[in-house]
Design an enzyme around this catalytic site. Structure first.
Site, PDB file in Angstrom:
ATOM      1  N   GLU A 143     -40.017   7.396  17.230  1.00  0.00           N
ATOM      2  CA  GLU A 143     -40.867   8.306  17.542  1.00  0.00           C
ATOM      3  C   GLU A 143     -42.282   7.653  17.701  1.00  0.00           C
ATOM      4  O   GLU A 143     -43.217   8.159  18.052  1.00  0.00           O
ATOM      5  CB  GLU A 143     -40.667   9.772  17.019  1.00  0.00           C
ATOM      6  CG  GLU A 143     -41.088   9.726  15.578  1.00  0.00           C
ATOM      7  CD  GLU A 143     -39.618   9.358  14.764  1.00  0.00           C
ATOM      8  OE1 GLU A 143     -39.033   8.444  15.187  1.00  0.00           O
ATOM      9  OE2 GLU A 143     -39.333  10.054  13.827  1.00  0.00           O
ATOM     10  N   CYS A 189     -37.316  -7.387  10.063  1.00  0.00           N
ATOM     11  CA  CYS A 189     -36.251  -7.314   9.187  1.00  0.00           C
ATOM     12  C   CYS A 189     -35.842  -8.823   8.837  1.00  0.00           C
ATOM     13  O   CYS A 189     -35.144  -8.926   7.610  1.00  0.00           O
ATOM     14  CB  CYS A 189     -35.117  -6.566   9.663  1.00  0.00           C
ATOM     15  SG  CYS A 189     -34.358  -7.340  11.233  1.00  0.00           S
TER      16      CYS A 189
HETATM   17  P1  NAD Z   1     -36.517   4.169   9.739  1.00  0.00           P
HETATM   18  O1  NAD Z   1     -35.256   4.463   9.100  1.00  0.00           O
HETATM   19  O2  NAD Z   1     -37.620   5.155   9.454  1.00  0.00           O
HETATM   20  O3  NAD Z   1     -36.077   4.929  11.470  1.00  0.00           O
HETATM   21  C1  NAD Z   1     -35.108   4.555  12.040  1.00  0.00           C
HETATM   22  C2  NAD Z   1     -34.530   5.678  13.139  1.00  0.00           C
HETATM   23  O4  NAD Z   1     -34.244   6.485  12.401  1.00  0.00           O
HETATM   24  C3  NAD Z   1     -35.712   6.138  13.790  1.00  0.00           C
HETATM   25  O5  NAD Z   1     -35.084   6.426  15.191  1.00  0.00           O
HETATM   26  C4  NAD Z   1     -36.002   7.441  13.305  1.00  0.00           C
HETATM   27  O6  NAD Z   1     -36.456   8.633  14.047  1.00  0.00           O
HETATM   28  C5  NAD Z   1     -34.647   7.759  12.463  1.00  0.00           C
HETATM   29  N1  NAD Z   1     -35.103   8.496  11.238  1.00  0.00           N
HETATM   30  C6  NAD Z   1     -36.003   8.370  10.413  1.00  0.00           C
HETATM   31  N2  NAD Z   1     -35.804   9.455   9.585  1.00  0.00           N
HETATM   32  C7  NAD Z   1     -34.492  10.023   9.428  1.00  0.00           C
HETATM   33  C8  NAD Z   1     -33.884  10.642   8.834  1.00  0.00           C
HETATM   34  N3  NAD Z   1     -34.416  11.302   7.721  1.00  0.00           N
HETATM   35  N4  NAD Z   1     -32.800  11.543   9.330  1.00  0.00           N
HETATM   36  C9  NAD Z   1     -32.220  10.639  10.695  1.00  0.00           C
HETATM   37  N5  NAD Z   1     -33.014   9.858  11.257  1.00  0.00           N
HETATM   38  C10 NAD Z   1     -33.963   9.377  10.634  1.00  0.00           C
HETATM   39  O7  NAD Z   1     -36.707   2.854   9.952  1.00  0.00           O
HETATM   40  P2  NAD Z   1     -38.164   2.236  10.656  1.00  0.00           P
HETATM   41  O8  NAD Z   1     -39.209   2.409   9.679  1.00  0.00           O
HETATM   42  O9  NAD Z   1     -38.319   2.815  12.185  1.00  0.00           O
HETATM   43  O10 NAD Z   1     -37.816   0.810  10.737  1.00  0.00           O
HETATM   44  C11 NAD Z   1     -37.994  -0.137   9.817  1.00  0.00           C
HETATM   45  C12 NAD Z   1     -36.970  -0.452   9.067  1.00  0.00           C
HETATM   46  O11 NAD Z   1     -35.859  -0.904   9.771  1.00  0.00           O
HETATM   47  C13 NAD Z   1     -36.884  -1.456   7.937  1.00  0.00           C
HETATM   48  O12 NAD Z   1     -36.224  -1.045   6.758  1.00  0.00           O
HETATM   49  C14 NAD Z   1     -36.195  -2.882   8.585  1.00  0.00           C
HETATM   50  O13 NAD Z   1     -35.934  -3.818   7.658  1.00  0.00           O
HETATM   51  C15 NAD Z   1     -35.299  -2.217   9.387  1.00  0.00           C
HETATM   52  N6  NAD Z   1     -34.750  -3.171  10.252  1.00  0.00           N
HETATM   53  C16 NAD Z   1     -33.551  -3.653  10.251  1.00  0.00           C
HETATM   54  C17 NAD Z   1     -33.079  -4.351  11.303  1.00  0.00           C
HETATM   55  C18 NAD Z   1     -31.779  -5.093  10.888  1.00  0.00           C
HETATM   56  O14 NAD Z   1     -31.083  -5.370  11.827  1.00  0.00           O
HETATM   57  N7  NAD Z   1     -30.962  -5.205   9.892  1.00  0.00           N
HETATM   58  C19 NAD Z   1     -33.596  -4.586  12.399  1.00  0.00           C
HETATM   59  C20 NAD Z   1     -35.133  -4.052  12.557  1.00  0.00           C
HETATM   60  C21 NAD Z   1     -35.586  -3.323  11.458  1.00  0.00           C
END
Ligand code: NAD
Length: 499
Positions: free
Chosen positions: A176, A281
């Site tokens: 979002e 990441c």
């Molecule tokens: P995030 O976990 O906050 O959000 C990811 C998704 O989950 C979003 O679509 C969000 O709307 C949803 N979400 C958030 N809170 C939620 C909840 N309580 N319940 C259900 N859904 C929820 O992550 P972010 O801040 O958007 O991204 C950064 C993170 O992603 C970092 O930890 C990074 O390392 C990781 N990442 C990992 C990879 C990989 O391939 N391992 C790649 C890119 C990013």
């Protein structure tokens, strides 16, 4: 104010839940749009019409499906500048970095054009008398992807490319924080010939995610984001009997051996540590030099390079090394961790806390930070900072350095810098981390290999993109067929005496 809704059945629709959230321009701190947050009812309706559209798409021959992706690649290239601009405006990363984000997604779409080959299945001729056996890879039906803010083009494409190529309908729930590019991707796919309803982009937050988890029609979920949410989605999705793969956070170590080329190592660390403001990441967040002399030499090389970094808005052009972080909360959290590092006794060698950019005082910029003498108990070592903060942990030996990377709870990526092939081979063989670089700081595998971390960085047993993605988005059906022999010889016209 721009109002962003969803992409349902081939058109942009306004949200109906009444719930919205702000989308910022991180460089200025201004709210530039509002995005709708879907209700459970909206998500369920999107899934229902995807389910109605999917059988025809699933029955379309794989080469025709691939042709849609082929045209999608052309359109991505045509609109590259437009996509990159929209991406930078909501995410904050520089324009070259935003183009890289689109490019790395596009490469997975290119790989998916090979779907007819990848979906061929297996065949055994004459498994018994008149018996053939063959396995088909069939689509799952409706599948979903839930993606993070930091790669709003690449990761949605990593998910939707293989899912669509395999004949599934796909529900994308993007972050979002930067929802514009996923909506633009959906428009381009329609222009490329994707039938309406096969890709639905549903914007939202936890309510939409929980609705995906609870929806019985959704057969599989691919998630990328932070580890606590990855674990939550993996556990609930598996308990509901879905196929689930969840990729989480990271703390990537780079080991610098005494024989490494120190200039190369320092250049690599600066790019991998501070590029995209550390919001990758696969960013390197921990440097582990082996031996005190290596550590001192590295600090000497790093400091002038870090002090030269140019931090600014994407509109300043190619001259900027990295932009702001995504939100004011992210900035607050990162600076809080920096304070904890100072309090817990790490030495702050480069201090970016007072960084300010004239004309962009409300933007979410953070100056670069470098810590030395970081130890494993400190919060800045244990937690993923996801900001422009590099920590140096000094190790006395190769074994001690290896143990640090192995004992950390995350296992996404790691790298070693050395001139010694034996050390490099040993490291690659023993380290319990999913992606390894040898004199390569950010070892992101190309589209035709697979991408995935170990330990708390990945849940599930198949990786993203490459051949694994075609296994994840299909299920195998095995057919044993037997045809009675003799018909081809024709009818018998002679009276045959009984034996
Ligand atoms: P995030 O976990 O906050 O959000 C990811 C998704 O989950 C979003 O679509 C969000 O709307 C949803 N979400 C958030 N809170 C939620 C909840 N309580 N319940 C259900 N859904 C929820 O992550 P972010 O801040 O958007 O991204 C950064 C993170 O992603 C970092 O930890 C990074 O390392 C990781 N990442 C990992 C990879 C990989 O391939 N391992 C790649 C890119 C990013």
């Amino acid at each position: 104010m721009q109002e962003l809704g969803h992409w349902i059945d081939g058109k942009r629709v306004a949200g109906a839940s009444g719930r919205v959230t702000d989308v910022y321009n991180p460089a200025t701190g201004e709210v530039q749009a509002r995005v709708s947050l879907a209700s459970k009812a909206e998500l369920d309706a999107a899934v229902a019409s995807a389910a109605a559209a999917q059988p025809e798409w699933g029955a379309t021959n794989p080469q025709r499906r691939a042709r849609v992706l082929m045209d999608f690649v052309r359109l991505l290239n045509r609109d590259m500048d437009k996509l990159a601009e929209a991406l930078s405006r909501e995410h904050g990363k520089t324009l070259p970095d935003a183009k890289g984000d689109v490019q790395r997604g596009l490469e997975v779409i290119e790989f998916c054009i090979g779907a007819p080959h990848l979906l061929k299945g297996e065949f055994t001729d004459s498994a018994g008398p008149g018996i053939d056996m063959y396995s088909m890879r069939q689509p799952l039906g409706v599948v979903a992807g839930i993606t993070p803010f930091n790669f709003p083009a690449m990761i949605p494409m990593w998910k939707m490319g293989p899912a669509l190529a395999c004949g599934n309908a796909f529900i994308l729930k993007p972050s979002e924080r930067d929802p514009s590019v996923p909506l633009m991707l959906a428009e381009l796919l329609q222009e490329a010939g994707l039938p309406d309803g096969i890709l639905q982009v549903v914007n939202g937050d936890k309510e939409a995610v929980d609705a995906i988890l609870d929806n019985e029609t959704v057969q599989a979920i691919g998630f990328v984001g932070s580890t606590p949410i990855a674990h939550y989605i993996y556990s609930r999705g598996c308990a509901a009997g879905k196929r689930v793969q969840c990729f989480g956070g990271a703390k990537n170590h780079m080991i610098i051996m005494p024989d490494a080329d120190m200039d190369q190592a320092a250049d690599a660390l600066v790019g991998a540590g501070y590029g995209a403001a550390g919001e990758r990441c696969m960013a390197i967040s921990v440097a582990v030099p082996v031996g005190e002399r290596t550590a001192d030499a590295l600090i000497e090389k790093l400091v002038p390079r870090i002090e030269k970094l140019k931090v600014g808005p994407y509109t300043a052009g190619d001259d900027v090394d990295y932009g702001p972080v995504v939100t004011a909360e992210a900035r607050q959290r990162i600076l809080g961790l920096v304070e904890s590092g100072v309090k817990q006794g790490a030495k702050l060698v480069v201090d970016g806390r007072d960084f300010a950019l004239q004309g962009y005082e409300e933007g979410f910029f953070i100056g670069p930070h470098l810590f030395d003498h970081v130890t494993p108990e400190m919060d800045i070592y244990r937690q993923e900072i996801f900001g422009p903060v590099l920590s140096q942990v000094r190790a006395n030996s190769y074994e001690e350095a290896l143990k640090l990377a192995m004992d950390h709870e995350y296992g996404n990526g790691t790298a070693i810098f050395t001139r010694d092939g034996d050390t490099a081979r040993d490291f690659a063989a023993r380290v319990n981390v999913g992606m390894v670089g040898i004199n390569v700081p950010i070892p992101v595998p190309l589209a035709y290999h697979t991408f995935g971390g170990w330990k708390k960085s990945g849940f599930g047993d198949l990786n993203q993109h490459g051949p694994d993605a075609f296994r994840f988005y299909t299920r195998t059906k095995t057919v044993t067929s037997r045809w009675p022999s003799g018909l081809k010889e024709g009818g018998e016209f002679h009276f045959r005496a009984m034996d």
